[in-house]
Design a protein around this motif. Sequence first.
Motif, PDB file in Angstrom:
ATOM      1  N   VAL A  55     -37.349 -12.563   8.811  1.00 45.72           N
ATOM      2  CA  VAL A  55     -37.549 -12.058   7.452  1.00 45.72           C
ATOM      3  C   VAL A  55     -38.801 -12.716   6.888  1.00 45.72           C
ATOM      4  O   VAL A  55     -39.399 -13.603   7.511  1.00 45.72           O
ATOM      5  CB  VAL A  55     -36.327 -12.371   6.549  1.00 45.72           C
ATOM      6  N   GLU A  89     -28.799  -3.088  17.295  1.00 48.08           N
ATOM      7  CA  GLU A  89     -28.619  -4.032  16.190  1.00 48.08           C
ATOM      8  C   GLU A  89     -27.330  -4.827  16.366  1.00 48.08           C
ATOM      9  O   GLU A  89     -26.551  -5.005  15.435  1.00 48.08           O
ATOM     10  CB  GLU A  89     -28.609  -3.294  14.847  1.00 48.08           C
ATOM     11  N   PRO A 131     -42.997  -9.882   9.139  1.00 47.50           N
ATOM     12  CA  PRO A 131     -42.550  -9.833  10.537  1.00 47.50           C
ATOM     13  C   PRO A 131     -43.157  -8.643  11.264  1.00 47.50           C
ATOM     14  O   PRO A 131     -43.205  -7.536  10.733  1.00 47.50           O
ATOM     15  CB  PRO A 131     -41.031  -9.708  10.416  1.00 47.50           C
ATOM     16  N   GLU A 132     -43.619  -8.898  12.468  1.00 47.72           N
ATOM     17  CA  GLU A 132     -44.256  -7.843  13.238  1.00 47.72           C
ATOM     18  C   GLU A 132     -43.291  -7.175  14.210  1.00 47.72           C
ATOM     19  O   GLU A 132     -43.671  -6.217  14.890  1.00 47.72           O
ATOM     20  CB  GLU A 132     -45.452  -8.419  14.015  1.00 47.72           C
ATOM     21  N   THR A 133     -42.027  -7.632  14.310  1.00 48.73           N
ATOM     22  CA  THR A 133     -41.052  -7.054  15.228  1.00 48.73           C
ATOM     23  C   THR A 133     -39.678  -7.087  14.593  1.00 48.73           C
ATOM     24  O   THR A 133     -39.391  -7.944  13.748  1.00 48.73           O
ATOM     25  CB  THR A 133     -41.023  -7.832  16.558  1.00 48.73           C
ATOM     26  N   ASP A 134     -38.838  -6.111  14.964  1.00 51.02           N
ATOM     27  CA  ASP A 134     -37.458  -6.109  14.484  1.00 51.02           C
ATOM     28  C   ASP A 134     -36.507  -6.609  15.556  1.00 51.02           C
ATOM     29  O   ASP A 134     -35.292  -6.576  15.393  1.00 51.02           O
ATOM     30  CB  ASP A 134     -37.046  -4.699  14.039  1.00 51.02           C
ATOM     31  N   ARG A 135     -37.045  -7.078  16.675  1.00 50.83           N
ATOM     32  CA  ARG A 135     -36.221  -7.657  17.738  1.00 50.83           C
ATOM     33  C   ARG A 135     -35.842  -9.088  17.372  1.00 50.83           C
ATOM     34  O   ARG A 135     -36.559  -9.765  16.609  1.00 50.83           O
ATOM     35  CB  ARG A 135     -36.995  -7.666  19.057  1.00 50.83           C
ATOM     36  N   ARG A 182     -33.239 -12.340  13.483  1.00 48.38           N
ATOM     37  CA  ARG A 182     -34.185 -11.284  13.154  1.00 48.38           C
ATOM     38  C   ARG A 182     -35.002 -11.771  11.967  1.00 48.38           C
ATOM     39  O   ARG A 182     -34.442 -12.148  10.939  1.00 48.38           O
ATOM     40  CB  ARG A 182     -33.457  -9.982  12.847  1.00 48.38           C
TER      41      ARG A 182
END
Length: 841
Positions: free
Chosen positions: A327, A416, A335-339, A325
Amino acid sequence: MDADRYARVRDLFLAADELPPDQQEAWVRSNCGGDDSLVQEVMSLLAEHDIDSARAEGERSIDLSQSLAAAGGDAESTPSFPAPSLPPSDDQGTKRGPAKVAGGKPKTRTGSSDTDRGQITRVGAQRTQAVPRYGSGRRTKRGSGGGTMPPPNTVLWVHQTRKARRRNSWWLLLALIIPTCLVGWLTYRNVASLLRKEVQNDLEGLADGLLRSSARFLDNRVQLVESWARAEEVRECVVKLVGIARGDDPVDSLRSAPEIDTIMQQLQYLSGRDDIKFVVWDRTGMTLASWLPDRADVGNPIVQDQANGLAKVFRGQSIIYGPERMVESTEGFVPETDRPVMAPIVPVRDDNGKIIAALLVRGFEMFDDFNQVFSETARVSGTDVYAVNRDGIMVSESPYAVAAARRGDLKVDPDEISAVMRVSEILRADDDDPFSRMVEPLTYAAARASKGRTGMRMTPYESYAGHHVIGAWRWMPRWQLAILVEEPADKAFAAAGIVRFGFLSLGGLLTVAALVTASLIARRSALNEAVLHPLSRYEILGELGSGGMGVVYRARHRQLGRDTALKVLRGDRRSREDQQRFDREARLAATLSSPHCVKIYDYGSSPDGEAYCVMEFLEGLTLYEVVARSGHQTFGRTLFILRQICDAIGEAHGKGLLHRDLKPQNVILSHDAAVGDWAVVFDFGLAKPVDPTGDVFNTSETIWSGTPMYMAPERFRSPESADPRSDIYAIGCIAYFLLSAHPPYAECDPESMFALILNEKPIRMSTHRGESVPPELRELVERSMSKSLERRFQSVSELAEAIDRLRVFYPWTSENADVWWQVHGAEFLDGGNFRPDQIDL
């Protein structure tokens, strides 16, 4: 009980025994002249008397008179200690009150004047064991026709019945159960081995197949990006950017360089995707180009923990970023995504083949495709498959983990799991969260896989969800990832369990059938076997404790209803010498009449060699437990207890006997309504005569016997020594323990313990107490514990006199004792007989 009273009881008992049972009590009452205590004593003896058992026991026993002669002395030789002149008080004279005896029945102890051993002890006649043990509800006497012998299954030691059952069932075992169980066991082992091998092959095949498909997927994606890095337009643009970075004011020049747009266009064309993303770094870690429209990260260096991966790329090795993920690894990058993100990082070479930059490309769904490989395998195989990295972090989304999280079995967010959850054990159910998992140990498979090992385990281990699983794991060294395949153990071995259950059920049914048959055959002889056994008169209530020689049970006489302590020689201690020691303890204790010595009711052995001893059941606390409950004791109470111990040991010494194992654990303290504290010395298992002359004492002794921290120095130097002053040393140690709440010497290493006892003095009692100890009391303890036999008190009588002189200055009354027992031992008090607010200390 004096000689005249004993003769009177004996004559009445012998005459009454000739009468029918239903006439005995009336005859005894008519011939006792209104003496109720005499009636009670005679009836107690009649109720316990069994002529058949007595005759059988007499034929097996050694002549008691010879043993008593070997023990030496008689009741006349018991030393008498003078009493001190105590100040008058309102308590002196006769005082009666309820106290606990075996089984919780009330009895009274009569207090004495200051002429009979200082208000502490009483003569044996005042504490006879032939007290009333029955009432209106007592059991019908043997032979009266009103009662029956208890069934055999309620008798503890009916060995003859057990032997009969074993004999009757032996042929059934040989002919039916053993062959069937043997065949069943061999069959089960073969079936289980085949099933286990099949499960193992399935897991290994699945792990190997998943390893190949995963490696092939990753290789293809990396090779694809490597081909993009070799594209002419991309390579030329990177060469120009590297040149700009070496010039003056490179940041602004790089951010305005048109080559970045060219690289973006070429990668969109080559990948066929408009949302492709890329980053280019030079050897220094500076960002030369990126997909961000504002190019805020261009010209900024990569963070240090990401630079290690670039070093491999500049050595010519393509690597894979993640799955992770993202950072903020570079200033200006958000970051443009939390995937989770997975992206190849490949080298870019110039015309001469020299590596000049590193290229990262993402945005073409590499993680989703990688995760799909595992999800599809899990769906088809019905197993849990996932990947972990070097840190033991799960880097794929295991369908099992997601489902467990949604059920609440895993306390993590289902979204998560990948690239967040560490594959660790759950040591505490309330600590199943991502933070706690970072400090808990990895599971068995994850720990080995993350270390670069390949293997499998068919023995169940705990999974990350707390379930027992079996598994296989494979390591991909190029990509630094591990593949894990796990299956629930109960599911994997379900077929073997069915087979095992079937054979166990068959074996159990056959065993039950054999035992029932044997029991039915032996049932006819069970009652007779139980009647002949000497211990059939006792009902076992529970185990009180065990030691090196025997096991002690709390037992109740079936006819008298009296609680007793039943000591039985252990099965592994039946050598001739052990039998002699056990016999010695019973016979020596039986010769003592002091009220402060444990009383012996019965002794003997069964035809099978089970030696037993029936003793008085003592309600109370050992001195060790007394100190454990309330800490160090007062000066007066210590002297009070020591005086009673001296009375017991003084009688033993007067008869030529040494206890040799005096310690706080071998003195029990109970509450007496008349005198307060009542101490009883027990466990004469190591007792020894000063001058052994009988066969009963003929046991060798070449090692130390006793408890080291309470043994006198001369006992270490000469284990076979028999000096009464050794018991005086032990009494001094008990005094030290009561006054300081610590043993005089405490050392884990036996050799160090021996050295301390032989050469050193114990720590001052005042150090442990936190207050000073009177000099005269300290002198008494130090003299008792003197390493020199000549300086020690020369007899227990001398020690008792010294104690009596001190007790004048440090009194301890029954009221003091009542308060202590109410606070620290209320369970041993009679309810409703004591009110603390009435006591004035």
